[in-house]
Design a protein around this motif. Sequence first.
Motif, mmCIF file in Angstrom:
data_model
loop_
_atom_site.group_PDB
_atom_site.id
_atom_site.type_symbol
_atom_site.label_atom_id
_atom_site.label_comp_id
_atom_site.label_asym_id
_atom_site.label_seq_id
_atom_site.Cartn_x
_atom_site.Cartn_y
_atom_site.Cartn_z
ATOM 1 N N ALA A 1 -23.324 -28.288 52.387
ATOM 2 C CA ALA A 1 -23.592 -29.618 53.211
ATOM 3 C C ALA A 1 -25.359 -29.313 53.550
ATOM 4 O O ALA A 1 -26.301 -30.102 53.385
ATOM 5 N N VAL A 2 -25.666 -28.208 53.953
ATOM 6 C CA VAL A 2 -26.997 -27.772 54.489
ATOM 7 C C VAL A 2 -27.869 -27.820 53.229
ATOM 8 O O VAL A 2 -29.181 -28.473 53.558
ATOM 9 N N ASP A 3 -27.482 -27.490 52.185
ATOM 10 C CA ASP A 3 -28.553 -27.383 50.897
ATOM 11 C C ASP A 3 -28.604 -29.015 50.284
ATOM 12 O O ASP A 3 -29.924 -29.292 49.997
ATOM 13 N N SER A 4 -27.639 -29.529 50.424
ATOM 14 C CA SER A 4 -27.778 -31.223 50.173
ATOM 15 C C SER A 4 -28.925 -31.737 51.014
ATOM 16 O O SER A 4 -29.606 -32.646 50.672
ATOM 17 N N LEU A 5 -28.577 -31.429 52.255
ATOM 18 C CA LEU A 5 -29.767 -31.938 53.342
ATOM 19 C C LEU A 5 -30.992 -31.563 52.977
ATOM 20 O O LEU A 5 -32.056 -32.486 52.969
ATOM 21 N N ARG A 6 -31.212 -30.310 52.690
ATOM 22 C CA ARG A 6 -32.726 -29.750 52.442
ATOM 23 C C ARG A 6 -33.250 -30.398 51.213
ATOM 24 O O ARG A 6 -34.176 -31.160 51.246
ATOM 25 N N VAL A 7 -32.253 -30.417 50.248
ATOM 26 C CA VAL A 7 -32.857 -31.134 48.854
ATOM 27 C C VAL A 7 -33.055 -32.717 49.116
ATOM 28 O O VAL A 7 -34.093 -33.250 48.543
ATOM 29 N N TRP A 8 -32.316 -33.268 49.909
ATOM 30 C CA TRP A 8 -32.350 -34.755 50.223
ATOM 31 C C TRP A 8 -33.813 -34.880 50.853
ATOM 32 O O TRP A 8 -34.530 -35.936 50.830
ATOM 33 N N ALA A 9 -34.109 -34.069 51.756
ATOM 34 C CA ALA A 9 -35.384 -34.199 52.509
ATOM 35 C C ALA A 9 -36.568 -34.135 51.734
ATOM 36 O O ALA A 9 -37.644 -34.926 51.800
ATOM 37 N N TRP A 10 -36.466 -33.335 50.674
ATOM 38 C CA TRP A 10 -37.684 -33.487 49.653
ATOM 39 C C TRP A 10 -37.580 -34.602 48.803
ATOM 40 O O TRP A 10 -38.831 -35.203 48.586
#
Length: 849
Positions: free
Chosen positions: A281-290
């Motif tokens: 979930a955290v990795d998905s959030l980080r990629v989505w921010a970019w």
Amino acid sequence: MLAMILLCVLGISEPAVATVAAADGTTDFDTRCATDRLRGSRAEASVRLQHDGRVHTKVTSELVVHVPSGWPLAYQLLLSEDSELYRQAVACLLRGESPGDAGGDGRYAEWRSAEPEVSPEKGGLSFRATAYSWIDTYDDYNDMLIGPWRIRVGADSWQIGFEPSGALDSATWKAITVDPGSSGAADARPAPTTGKGTASLVWKPGADESAPEISVTVEPDWQRSLAAQHNRPLFSFLSGAGDLLSQLVVAVLLLYAARLERRRNGGGAGQGQLDAEQRKAVDSLRVWAWITLLLALLVDGDDMLFEMFWWDVDIGMYVTQATGVLLLVFARPARGVVCAGAVLFLPAFLALLLWSRLTPFRDAVPYPFSGWEDVVATFVVQGCVVGLCLLGFAAAGWRLARDGGLLSGGFPLRMRWTGPAVVLGIVFTAVCYVAASERNWRRVTWLRPHDVAEYGTNHIEYLADNAYWFAANGQNWLFAYTWVLTGTAILGVLRTAGRLSTGSPLGAKPDRLLLLVFFPVVIGLDLGWYAESGALSWVWLLAHMAALRLMVAVGSSRVVLCLPLDGSTDALGATMTGPRRTALMDRARRYREIHAKLRRLDQGQSDDSVLVRYSLEQELNGLHSWSDSSGQPCRLPPRISVVDAALSLGPEDNWWANGKRGAALATVFGLPASVLATWAWSVRGDSWNTALHYGFGVPDVLLAFFYWQLGWTGAGFVLGALWRRLPGRRGPVKALPVAGAFGLPIGLDALARWVMNESQNSLVLYVVTMLLVLTLTGIALDLESFRGENRYWQSRLGLLLSLYQMRFLSLQIAYLVVQILGMITIWEFFADAGGPPPSELRRSEGETR
């Protein structure tokens, strides 16, 4: 399917096109309009400027002509509005020698709420035509034509000129009135005959005099002058920069929160090293921010480049395709979805290459058009591009929900339901876009002869030109809803972080930060737009976050779970473990039973009842005995009953589950609120007329309902997630800080709007509605905390009466009634019925770019 539906729409709306040109074009104007027979007519004209309480100055024109019965065209005014004879007569009175409105003479700016009024009177007919517009553009080359008035908008002053139809040259003008509004007139030539009111100027020519060449100079206040310049390159660039900065702020905050989540270590439930589900979930959030940042640069960046430099519609098409591809790459969907994206991508890409070769640097619009099939083909190609974005939008949302564990059972993305949903969405949007383009065409050409070949050719060219802007404008329209995806990404991380935090309030720093970002993204309104510029919109994003943090911090000393135990240094919340919650709920029920017995004893006092009362009071005293985290005996905090302590925990065992329950309850209570807010936002007054003439207006009205519904749902989630950190002992009191956090930035925005002398719209209505929804949600959460007792009560109202320890619910009911009455009062006095200026319509006509 798209081609068939568009052909049906165009086929129904297509006017009959004659193969032979009408003879009207070869007839002298004076002969055609019989101007010599209008010598006995009487006429009045007026124009009014309304500056106050608006973003843009509204201009209202009225022309009244008393047509003599001897005018040969008088009877034509009584015919059907679709009659060519009717158009001819009205054009003679309103347009003069150039009835054509599609030739760039500025009539795109003219609006009318109804057809001209024609009524019989002694000696002839009374003809009254009203038109209105907004001074919302600064143009050095084109003037605004509204009725018989020409307005030249300059940077510092506006020139109002009177130019009636040549058919009225021999008319007797009773009065010509110019009301410059609160700004007053800086100059007027020739000198007016008299005045009217505080600022109106009136000219009354003599019976044998023709209409004077009136010129009035108005120097508007700086707010209206600034708003009229919002289309100038520098102003538009700054507005786009503010919107881009908002996206940048959100992306940076999300990246920082993701970094904090990944650094979690140490002991404590839910605070240990991230497991696989949390990392996903955290990795998905980080990629989505970019991805959000890249999308903002693509979508907002191309607009900013256009305003400052050369720009071509092909660039917008390529950017739209890149947006859809980027979303699909992020989503990494199944092979079937990827193949569908390729099917949507290739035809549009090849068509773009072909059109660019055929018509380079010509806005890439393939002139000339051979017929309606070109319009349909253009819409199909554009529909493929918008469909690619819709498919990418759906796929990205699916990945964010899947990675965050928000989809039960994985819920795979299948083309069996995604494909029809995307096709239905694009067909519906395209049909609405075509219908709006057709309405605009009919609006601006209502007085042009419809039975000439040129009209049909121009009609095709107009719709094809609009069709070619469908994808470029659709990209901006779709990007406005990416906040839904951002909210989904935040919820996914909060779910994985909160599922293990049994018995503890929302306390981890990354979780608090994500909730603070979630609040403006999903719940807060899009504020900070002044003079139609969003240069300061990013400030209000931070203001929403600060307001929520402030509201929670202000009442921290009155949070029940944060109060110290009597006889211990521990706070009450530190002792609320899972097993003790059950014991506390049992004590709360016994507490209410004892109070019920005491009330009955009060109604029939006797000597024997004194002993019974003493025994019950001793039992009540024992219920407040407690022990701290080390097992040492103590008591509950003073003035806090066991019922208060039980209610402070909420209906579930952790803050995430409380948030889910609050969101579910707010969704139900928000349904009527969404209908009301949608009506005030998108339908009331001139807003509906604007929606009908804006390409994406009707879809926006439907999506406005879901916009508000998600807002209420998100507010319910925040209320539930923060339940154990909010002050107060009852749900209605706990709702106040969240509603205050929603209303405080709106209050600051209203103050800024007051300085800018702009409309408040329905802002106060939204605040009161939010308070009502959260109040009902808070009461329902209190009931849910004791839902295990539902079987013991005949109704939930009886349980609520017992929980709040009130003989009658008069106080709570009165509180709700006051809110409802306040909402109705605000609806009557604060909701703006004037509607926004139709600045969005220029996007559908290709004029913004």
